[in-house]
Design a protein around this motif. Structure first.
Motif, PDB file in Angstrom:
ATOM      1  N   ARG A 137     -20.972 -31.816  53.140  1.00 27.16           N
ATOM      2  CA  ARG A 137     -21.208 -32.924  52.201  1.00 27.16           C
ATOM      3  C   ARG A 137     -22.255 -33.893  52.750  1.00 27.16           C
ATOM      4  NH1 ARG A 137     -20.327 -31.995  47.347  1.00 27.16           N
ATOM      5  NH2 ARG A 137     -20.268 -34.199  46.965  1.00 27.16           N
ATOM      6  N   TYR A 138     -22.949 -33.498  53.810  1.00 25.62           N
ATOM      7  CA  TYR A 138     -24.008 -34.314  54.399  1.00 25.62           C
ATOM      8  C   TYR A 138     -25.058 -34.688  53.359  1.00 25.62           C
ATOM      9  CZ  TYR A 138     -28.072 -35.366  57.331  1.00 25.62           C
ATOM     10  OH  TYR A 138     -29.159 -35.953  57.901  1.00 25.62           O
ATOM     11  N   SER A 139     -25.361 -33.746  52.483  1.00 23.21           N
ATOM     12  CA  SER A 139     -26.318 -33.980  51.405  1.00 23.21           C
ATOM     13  C   SER A 139     -25.611 -33.677  50.087  1.00 23.21           C
ATOM     14  CB  SER A 139     -27.537 -33.071  51.586  1.00 23.21           C
ATOM     15  OG  SER A 139     -28.473 -33.299  50.585  1.00 23.21           O
ATOM     16  N   PRO A 140     -24.745 -34.594  49.623  1.00 24.32           N
ATOM     17  CA  PRO A 140     -23.893 -34.286  48.478  1.00 24.32           C
ATOM     18  C   PRO A 140     -24.659 -33.962  47.196  1.00 24.32           C
ATOM     19  CG  PRO A 140     -23.671 -36.595  49.119  1.00 24.32           C
ATOM     20  CD  PRO A 140     -24.503 -35.924  50.151  1.00 24.32           C
ATOM     21  N   GLU A 141     -25.795 -34.589  46.985  1.00 23.82           N
ATOM     22  CA  GLU A 141     -26.554 -34.306  45.762  1.00 23.82           C
ATOM     23  C   GLU A 141     -27.004 -32.854  45.737  1.00 23.82           C
ATOM     24  OE1 GLU A 141     -27.353 -36.820  47.849  1.00 23.82           O
ATOM     25  OE2 GLU A 141     -26.832 -38.618  46.718  1.00 23.82           O
ATOM     26  N   ASP A 144     -23.922 -30.508  45.319  1.00 19.93           N
ATOM     27  CA  ASP A 144     -23.454 -30.542  43.932  1.00 19.93           C
ATOM     28  C   ASP A 144     -24.409 -29.805  42.995  1.00 19.93           C
ATOM     29  OD1 ASP A 144     -21.303 -31.993  44.834  1.00 19.93           O
ATOM     30  OD2 ASP A 144     -22.074 -33.928  44.139  1.00 19.93           O
ATOM     31  N   ALA A 145     -25.719 -29.977  43.194  1.00 20.02           N
ATOM     32  CA  ALA A 145     -26.709 -29.305  42.337  1.00 20.02           C
ATOM     33  C   ALA A 145     -26.624 -27.790  42.499  1.00 20.02           C
ATOM     34  CB  ALA A 145     -28.111 -29.799  42.661  1.00 20.02           C
ATOM     35  N   VAL A 146     -26.493 -27.309  43.730  1.00 15.95           N
ATOM     36  CA  VAL A 146     -26.369 -25.866  43.962  1.00 15.95           C
ATOM     37  C   VAL A 146     -25.088 -25.352  43.317  1.00 15.95           C
ATOM     38  CG1 VAL A 146     -26.031 -24.096  45.732  1.00 15.95           C
ATOM     39  CG2 VAL A 146     -27.810 -25.818  46.013  1.00 15.95           C
ATOM     40  N   GLY A 147     -24.014 -26.119  43.417  1.00 12.66           N
ATOM     41  CA  GLY A 147     -22.761 -25.730  42.779  1.00 12.66           C
ATOM     42  C   GLY A 147     -22.888 -25.620  41.272  1.00 12.66           C
ATOM     43  N   VAL A 149     -25.679 -25.025  39.553  1.00 17.38           N
ATOM     44  CA  VAL A 149     -26.521 -23.861  39.259  1.00 17.38           C
ATOM     45  C   VAL A 149     -25.714 -22.571  39.428  1.00 17.38           C
ATOM     46  CG1 VAL A 149     -28.546 -22.563  40.033  1.00 17.38           C
ATOM     47  CG2 VAL A 149     -28.677 -25.039  39.808  1.00 17.38           C
ATOM     48  N   ALA A 150     -24.872 -22.522  40.440  1.00 21.33           N
ATOM     49  CA  ALA A 150     -24.066 -21.332  40.686  1.00 21.33           C
ATOM     50  C   ALA A 150     -23.031 -21.105  39.589  1.00 21.33           C
ATOM     51  CB  ALA A 150     -23.381 -21.434  42.042  1.00 21.33           C
ATOM     52  N   ARG A 151     -22.606 -22.159  38.907  1.00 16.50           N
ATOM     53  CA  ARG A 151     -21.619 -22.032  37.824  1.00 16.50           C
ATOM     54  C   ARG A 151     -22.251 -21.858  36.453  1.00 16.50           C
ATOM     55  NH1 ARG A 151     -19.524 -26.060  41.030  1.00 16.50           N
ATOM     56  NH2 ARG A 151     -20.344 -27.693  39.690  1.00 16.50           N
ATOM     57  N   ASP A 152     -23.499 -22.234  36.295  1.00 21.19           N
ATOM     58  CA  ASP A 152     -24.170 -22.174  35.000  1.00 21.19           C
ATOM     59  C   ASP A 152     -24.309 -20.720  34.547  1.00 21.19           C
ATOM     60  OD1 ASP A 152     -26.694 -21.902  33.250  1.00 21.19           O
ATOM     61  OD2 ASP A 152     -26.266 -24.060  33.219  1.00 21.19           O
ATOM     62  N   PRO A 153     -23.921 -20.403  33.305  1.00 18.21           N
ATOM     63  CA  PRO A 153     -24.011 -19.020  32.824  1.00 18.21           C
ATOM     64  C   PRO A 153     -25.427 -18.436  32.914  1.00 18.21           C
ATOM     65  CG  PRO A 153     -22.760 -20.363  31.277  1.00 18.21           C
ATOM     66  CD  PRO A 153     -23.322 -21.298  32.314  1.00 18.21           C
ATOM     67  N   ALA A 154     -26.431 -19.260  32.795  1.00 13.47           N
ATOM     68  CA  ALA A 154     -27.809 -18.758  32.835  1.00 13.47           C
ATOM     69  C   ALA A 154     -28.264 -18.376  34.237  1.00 13.47           C
ATOM     70  CB  ALA A 154     -28.759 -19.812  32.249  1.00 13.47           C
ATOM     71  N   THR A 155     -27.620 -18.909  35.266  1.00 10.97           N
ATOM     72  CA  THR A 155     -28.076 -18.659  36.640  1.00 10.97           C
ATOM     73  C   THR A 155     -26.983 -18.142  37.567  1.00 10.97           C
ATOM     74  OG1 THR A 155     -27.700 -21.008  37.086  1.00 10.97           O
ATOM     75  CG2 THR A 155     -29.978 -20.331  36.606  1.00 10.97           C
ATOM     76  N   TRP A 162     -25.903 -15.816  46.718  1.00 10.06           N
ATOM     77  CA  TRP A 162     -26.624 -16.850  47.481  1.00 10.06           C
ATOM     78  C   TRP A 162     -25.740 -17.409  48.578  1.00 10.06           C
ATOM     79  CZ3 TRP A 162     -26.114 -22.110  48.532  1.00 10.06           C
ATOM     80  CH2 TRP A 162     -27.246 -22.733  49.079  1.00 10.06           C
ATOM     81  N   ARG A 163     -26.332 -17.573  49.755  1.00  8.39           N
ATOM     82  CA  ARG A 163     -25.642 -18.205  50.875  1.00  8.39           C
ATOM     83  C   ARG A 163     -26.526 -19.321  51.400  1.00  8.39           C
ATOM     84  NH1 ARG A 163     -22.397 -16.178  48.550  1.00  8.39           N
ATOM     85  NH2 ARG A 163     -21.177 -14.366  49.028  1.00  8.39           N
ATOM     86  N   SER A 164     -25.924 -20.392  51.785  1.00  6.34           N
ATOM     87  CA  SER A 164     -26.666 -21.529  52.306  1.00  6.34           C
ATOM     88  C   SER A 164     -27.445 -21.127  53.545  1.00  6.34           C
ATOM     89  CB  SER A 164     -25.705 -22.666  52.658  1.00  6.34           C
ATOM     90  OG  SER A 164     -26.396 -23.693  53.336  1.00  6.34           O
TER      91      SER A 164
END
Length: 181
Positions: A137-141, A144-147, A149-155, A162-164
């Motif tokens: 959570r060092y860079s929460p924005e 959260d944005a990657v999360g 995108v990972a949940r969005d049906p289009a992506t 994908w792995r960090s």
């Protein structure tokens, strides 16, 4: 993605979080007046300048980015060795009293291998001092944005594997375990 090669010219100006972390790191490092010191992931060299002022010993810095090393060469006083090297490729054998790294551990390709190279670079009784982001959570924005995108049906299908690229552990104990290993 933006690389360190691209941001090197403005890194010193924009790296306020790293400067703040360096203050704490230096306090913990307790650099001796004759200590030989290696800064791994030295970037543009701000910490190296402070190390040079703290010791009359050998001061060296390494960074995998050629542009960061170029910026450091332009900005630093004489008497500091610089090399373009990744942490995993350190060639040093029992040459330093202190190996430190500020805000770079999360970028290492292979942290256990890099830390083994830190140990090899140290003389008997030498020390390593590392500053790293505290948690994922060092860079929460960004997290959260990657999360999202990972949940969005289009992506979500693209992000299923994908792995960090960053090493972000969740506790001081986890970091201590990594260093101890």
């Amino acid at each position: 993605p933006v690389s360190f090669e691209e941001i090197a010219a403005r890194y010193e100006r924009d790296s306020s979080a790293q400067r703040s972390a360096a203050d704490r790191l230096l306090a913990l490092a307790e650099v001796g007046p004759a200590a030989d010191v290696l800064d791994v992931g030295c970037g543009t060299g701000a910490l190296l300048a402070r190390l040079r002022a703290a010791t009359r010993g050998r001061v060296a810095g390494v960074d995998p980015s050629a542009r960061m090393i170029d910026e450091a060469r332009r900005a630093l006083p004489g008497g500091i060795e610089l090399a373009r090297l990744a942490a995993e490729d350190l060639p040093y054998q029992a040459e330093f009293d202190l190996v430190l790294s500020n805000s770079a551990l999360q970028w290492f390709r292979d942290a256990p291998a890099a830390l083994a190279r830190f140990r090899a670079a140290l003389r008997p009784g030498g020390r390593t001092v590392i500053q790293a982001p505290a948690t994922s959570r060092y860079s929460p924005e960004l997290v959260d944005a990657v999360g999202e995108v990972a949940r969005d049906p289009a992506t979500r299908e693209v992000f299923a594997t994908w792995r960090s690229p960053w090493l972000l552990l969740e506790s001081a104990e986890a970091y201590a375990g990594l260093v101890a290993a």
